[in-house]
Write an enzyme that holds these catalytic residues in place. Structure first.
Site, PDB file in Angstrom:
ATOM      1  N   CYS A  29     -73.523   2.568  -7.144  1.00  0.00           N
ATOM      2  CA  CYS A  29     -72.118   2.143  -7.110  1.00  0.00           C
ATOM      3  C   CYS A  29     -71.285   3.062  -6.211  1.00  0.00           C
ATOM      4  CB  CYS A  29     -71.595   2.148  -8.545  1.00  0.00           C
ATOM      5  SG  CYS A  29     -69.813   2.060  -8.718  1.00  0.00           S
ATOM      6  N   CYS A  32     -68.201   4.615  -7.827  1.00  0.00           N
ATOM      7  CA  CYS A  32     -68.626   5.654  -8.780  1.00  0.00           C
ATOM      8  C   CYS A  32     -68.851   6.976  -8.037  1.00  0.00           C
ATOM      9  CB  CYS A  32     -69.914   5.248  -9.496  1.00  0.00           C
ATOM     10  SG  CYS A  32     -69.773   3.724 -10.460  1.00  0.00           S
TER      11      CYS A  32
END
Length: 104
Positions: A29, A32
């Site tokens: 991600c 993230c």
């Protein structure tokens, strides 16, 4: 002190005392990865009495389902085991701390 990785089986124990921000995300991600340095700084700053844990939702789907995580990163803000607030998506460090300060 680095951010602690927690699992479905350790999540409750790791969020039951004090103020804890749990980041639910995944290694692949991009947002993230963008939020990670801010969370590391928050975790390392002992003056704010906030600890940060992270949950890889690919390996720990039970926790993600329990909290209705549909997008990552999702931050869960806990005070003594009680979920106080949830935020989704990238947030700058200042915004994360502002959310936390409302509940500390």
């Amino acid at each position: 002190m680095s951010i602690k990785d927690v699992t479905d089986s350790t999540f409750v124990d790791e969020t039951k005392e004090g103020f804890v921000i749990a980041e639910l995300g995944a290694a692949w991600c991009a947002p993230c990865k963008m939020i990670a340095p801010s969370l590391e700084e928050i975790n390392e700053d002992q003056q704010n009495n906030i600890s940060v844990v992270q949950v890889d939702i690919d390996d720990n789907q039970e926790t993600a389902q329990k909290y209705g995580v549909m997008s990552i990163p999702t931050l869960l803000f806990f005070k003594d085991g009680e979920l106080m607030e949830q935020s989704v998506g990238f947030q700058p460090k200042e915004e994360i701390l502002a959310i936390a300060q409302k509940h500390i």
